[in-house]
Scaffold this active site. Structure first.
Site, PDB file in Angstrom:
ATOM      1  N   ASP A 101       3.153   3.720 -10.473  1.00  0.00           N
ATOM      2  CA  ASP A 101       3.782   2.513  -9.963  1.00  0.00           C
ATOM      3  C   ASP A 101       4.373   1.729 -11.138  1.00  0.00           C
ATOM      4  O   ASP A 101       5.118   2.297 -11.935  1.00  0.00           O
ATOM      5  CB  ASP A 101       2.759   1.704  -9.147  1.00  0.00           C
ATOM      6  CG  ASP A 101       3.341   0.498  -8.447  1.00  0.00           C
ATOM      7  OD1 ASP A 101       4.004   0.669  -7.411  1.00  0.00           O
ATOM      8  OD2 ASP A 101       3.133  -0.629  -8.942  1.00  0.00           O
ATOM      9  N   TYR A 203       7.374  -8.571 -11.176  1.00  0.00           N
ATOM     10  CA  TYR A 203       8.563  -8.475 -10.317  1.00  0.00           C
ATOM     11  C   TYR A 203       9.572  -9.562 -10.646  1.00  0.00           C
ATOM     12  O   TYR A 203      10.788  -9.346 -10.590  1.00  0.00           O
ATOM     13  CB  TYR A 203       8.158  -8.588  -8.842  1.00  0.00           C
ATOM     14  CG  TYR A 203       7.397  -7.398  -8.330  1.00  0.00           C
ATOM     15  CD1 TYR A 203       8.064  -6.283  -7.828  1.00  0.00           C
ATOM     16  CD2 TYR A 203       5.998  -7.371  -8.335  1.00  0.00           C
ATOM     17  CE1 TYR A 203       7.371  -5.184  -7.350  1.00  0.00           C
ATOM     18  CE2 TYR A 203       5.300  -6.275  -7.858  1.00  0.00           C
ATOM     19  CZ  TYR A 203       5.988  -5.186  -7.370  1.00  0.00           C
ATOM     20  OH  TYR A 203       5.298  -4.091  -6.910  1.00  0.00           O
ATOM     21  N   HIS A 256       1.801   6.359  -1.258  1.00  0.00           N
ATOM     22  CA  HIS A 256       2.106   5.831  -2.584  1.00  0.00           C
ATOM     23  C   HIS A 256       0.893   5.848  -3.509  1.00  0.00           C
ATOM     24  O   HIS A 256       1.039   5.906  -4.733  1.00  0.00           O
ATOM     25  CB  HIS A 256       2.622   4.394  -2.430  1.00  0.00           C
ATOM     26  CG  HIS A 256       2.918   3.704  -3.718  1.00  0.00           C
ATOM     27  ND1 HIS A 256       4.018   3.994  -4.493  1.00  0.00           N
ATOM     28  CD2 HIS A 256       2.243   2.735  -4.395  1.00  0.00           C
ATOM     29  CE1 HIS A 256       4.032   3.223  -5.570  1.00  0.00           C
ATOM     30  NE2 HIS A 256       2.960   2.455  -5.532  1.00  0.00           N
TER      31      HIS A 256
END
Length: 277
Positions: A101, A203, A256
């Site tokens: 990730d 982010y 994921h």
């Protein structure tokens, strides 16, 4: 045996987990969002048993002593600097780097900027940054999958949304694919004052492009077909950005959360990759 370690750097002291002989070949494992070093417990155990020195840190924002408040302190340049600083502190002039990730995004950036420091690269889930950028620009499916990023970038709103109702939205992120006890640990960590904001700052500081350099380090890339965030376009487009021995593995019917959901398969691939180089 897994041990707790602390890794002092100029940015602060990182908490982490480690396994294996202290003087053995070093493997650094980088976790993603919204997890911690504990996502690598299975890999740490097996790598240590195989004779490697495996270390998984809680990264910037996740280690309480390395939790700056400014968004700009979570730029990729800072995250790459953390990896090199930790490797230096561990006494590793060269090492193997593994990331999942966001940890994979950082690992790609380290490999692009500092190939001389790495023996091998293993990226899980997240493709080469340029392959991802192109997918995000050209592929409507990837655009839909990445819509959540805009929500995460909304300061305050994202935190409230994820943590309200006993962190129901945060718990839902794991898709019931991560062991419940592990989810409780992650939620507890991210519920600490400032912790979720620090994690979301990755982010808020991100740039979609990332490094556009071709990777010249032997690379293993693992992608799973049930990944809700990352589609096939970027995954299959990664090969053109690696000018070195390259292995691409697709895990069918895996979400994921590869390091935990497909722990044994991923570990076997990783050990094969390390042994080959």
């Amino acid at each position: 045996m897994i041990e707790h370690v602390r890794i002092p750097t100029s940015a602060g002291t990182f908490d982490g987990l480690a396994s294996g002989p202290a003087d053995a070949r070093g493997v650094l494992l980088l976790h993603g969002f919204p997890e911690a070093a504990t996502e690598w417990e299975h890999q740490l155990t097996e790598l240590g048993a195989a004779g490697y020195r495996a270390v998984a840190p809680d990264q910037r924002g996740y280690s309480p002593d390395v939790r700056p408040e400014r968004v700009e302190d979570y730029r990729m340049e800072e995250l790459v600097g953390d990896v090199l600083a930790m490797a230096d502190q561990l006494g590793w002039s060269r090492f193997d780097l593994v990331g999942h990730d966001w940890g994979a995004a950082v690992a790609w950036a380290v490999a692009a900027a500092h190939p001389d420091r790495l023996r091998t690269l293993t990226a899980v889930s997240v493709p080469h940054p340029e392959a991802f950028r192109r997918a995000l620009k050209e592929d409507e499916d990837q655009q839909r999958r990445s819509a959540y990023i805009q929500v995460f970038q909304q300061a305050g709103t994202a935190e409230r949304t994820l943590l309200e109702n006993d962190a129901a939205a945060l718990r839902a992120v794991y898709e019931h694919r991560v062991p419940a006890s592990r989810v409780e640990d992650y939620v507890m960590r991210l519920s600490e004052p400032g912790a979720l904001t620090a994690a979301l700052n990755w982010y808020r500081a991100m740039k979609f492009g990332g490094p556009r350099d071709t990777i010249i380090v032997p690379t293993l890339f693992v992608w799973s077909t049930e990944d809700v965030a990352l589609g096939s376009t970027g995954a299959f487009g990664t090969e053109q950005w690696v000018d070195a021995p390259y292995r691409f593995e697709v895990l069918e019917d895996v979400s994921h959360w590869v390091p935990e959901e497909a722990a044994e398969k991923l570990t076997a691939l990783l050990l094969e990759h390390l042994a080959a180089h």
